[in-house]
Scaffold this motif. Structure first.
Motif, short mmCIF file in Angstrom:
data_model
loop_
_atom_site.label_atom_id
_atom_site.label_comp_id
_atom_site.label_asym_id
_atom_site.label_seq_id
_atom_site.Cartn_x
_atom_site.Cartn_y
_atom_site.Cartn_z
N LYS A 16 -16.99 18.60 27.02
CA LYS A 16 -17.25 18.70 25.58
C LYS A 16 -17.09 17.34 24.92
O LYS A 16 -17.88 16.95 24.05
N ASP A 17 -16.07 16.59 25.33
CA ASP A 17 -15.86 15.24 24.78
C ASP A 17 -17.05 14.34 25.11
O ASP A 17 -17.48 13.54 24.29
N PHE A 18 -17.55 14.48 26.33
CA PHE A 18 -18.71 13.68 26.75
C PHE A 18 -19.91 13.97 25.86
O PHE A 18 -20.57 13.05 25.36
N PHE A 19 -20.18 15.24 25.62
CA PHE A 19 -21.32 15.60 24.78
C PHE A 19 -21.12 15.12 23.34
O PHE A 19 -22.08 14.71 22.67
N ASN A 20 -19.88 15.14 22.87
CA ASN A 20 -19.60 14.63 21.52
C ASN A 20 -19.93 13.14 21.42
O ASN A 20 -20.50 12.68 20.43
N GLU A 21 -19.57 12.40 22.47
CA GLU A 21 -19.86 10.96 22.47
C GLU A 21 -21.36 10.70 22.56
O GLU A 21 -21.88 9.77 21.95
N VAL A 22 -22.06 11.54 23.32
CA VAL A 22 -23.53 11.42 23.40
C VAL A 22 -24.14 11.64 22.02
O VAL A 22 -25.01 10.88 21.58
N ALA A 23 -23.67 12.66 21.33
CA ALA A 23 -24.17 12.95 19.98
C ALA A 23 -23.82 11.83 19.00
O ALA A 23 -24.61 11.50 18.12
#
Length: 198
Positions: free
Chosen positions: A5-12
């Motif tokens: 989830k943290d990874f996807f947040n950083e991608v966004a």
């Protein structure tokens, strides 16, 4: 799961350094989030070319399908929304132009319908997209250009572009109407003139 989830947040958010750190620590760039989107799809939807490029360099699947409305994979989404810089990057990785959106259409069809000339030009000049593909609604890209009475001059340019690349002006919709008939009905005189060969 929190790590993902943290990874996807950083991608966004578009933080390249943090995204790189996740990848270096072994995150799977093709894992999907709770919305069934890959990181690449999230980056495309966030209109962040740098993140798109980074993910593709790290072996993100250029053709991965998600569930975002009708535009279910990166090239379909970027084309429909006129994200020219992202389309250019995606095309470097040879996306499959035969993967269709939920309407059974190629990326070219919504690009033309939405008036994204530069995207349409890229697709026609740099890919094997079928200029005469008919979607589930019975429409070609050329037909979509004539669909509305309120068409700016860019649609004239798109019509010329499509004809130049072999668009068949005689393909009829499910109601038996040609693009010329629709253009005439909608008062699109300049487009009708092109379709008449003038």
């Amino acid at each position: 799961m929190n790590k993902m989830k943290d990874f996807f947040n950083e991608v966004a958010n578009g933080d390249l350094d943090k995204i790189k750190a996740f990848i270096e620590n072994g995150i799977d760039v093709n894992e999907k989030d709770e919305n069934e989107q890959t990181a690449l799809m999230v980056a495309v939807m966030s209109n962040n070319p740098e993140v798109v490029k980074l993910l593709l360099e790290c072996k993100a699947d250029v053709d991965a399908f998600g569930i975002h409305k009708e535009d279910r994979n990166p090239i379909n989404y970027a084309s429909a929304y006129g994200l020219v810089d992202i389309v250019k990057i995606l095309l470097e990785y040879k996306p499959n132009m035969k993967l269709l959106n939920v309407y059974g259409g190629t990326p070219l069809i919504p690009a033309c319908e939405q008036g994204h000339y530069e995207v349409a030009k890229l697709l026609l000049e740099e890919t094997d997209v079928d200029v005469n593909h008919i979607n589930n609604l019975g429409y070609t890209a050329l037909y979509e250009v004539t669909f509305s009475p309120n068409r700016s001059s860019v649609y004239v340019d798109i019509t010329n572009l499509l004809i130049k690349h072999g668009a068949d002006r005689n393909i009829k919709d499910k109601g038996g109407r040609t693009p010329l008939e629709i253009a005439t009905k909608n008062g699109l005189e300049a487009i009708a003139n092109i379709l008449e060969g003038q």
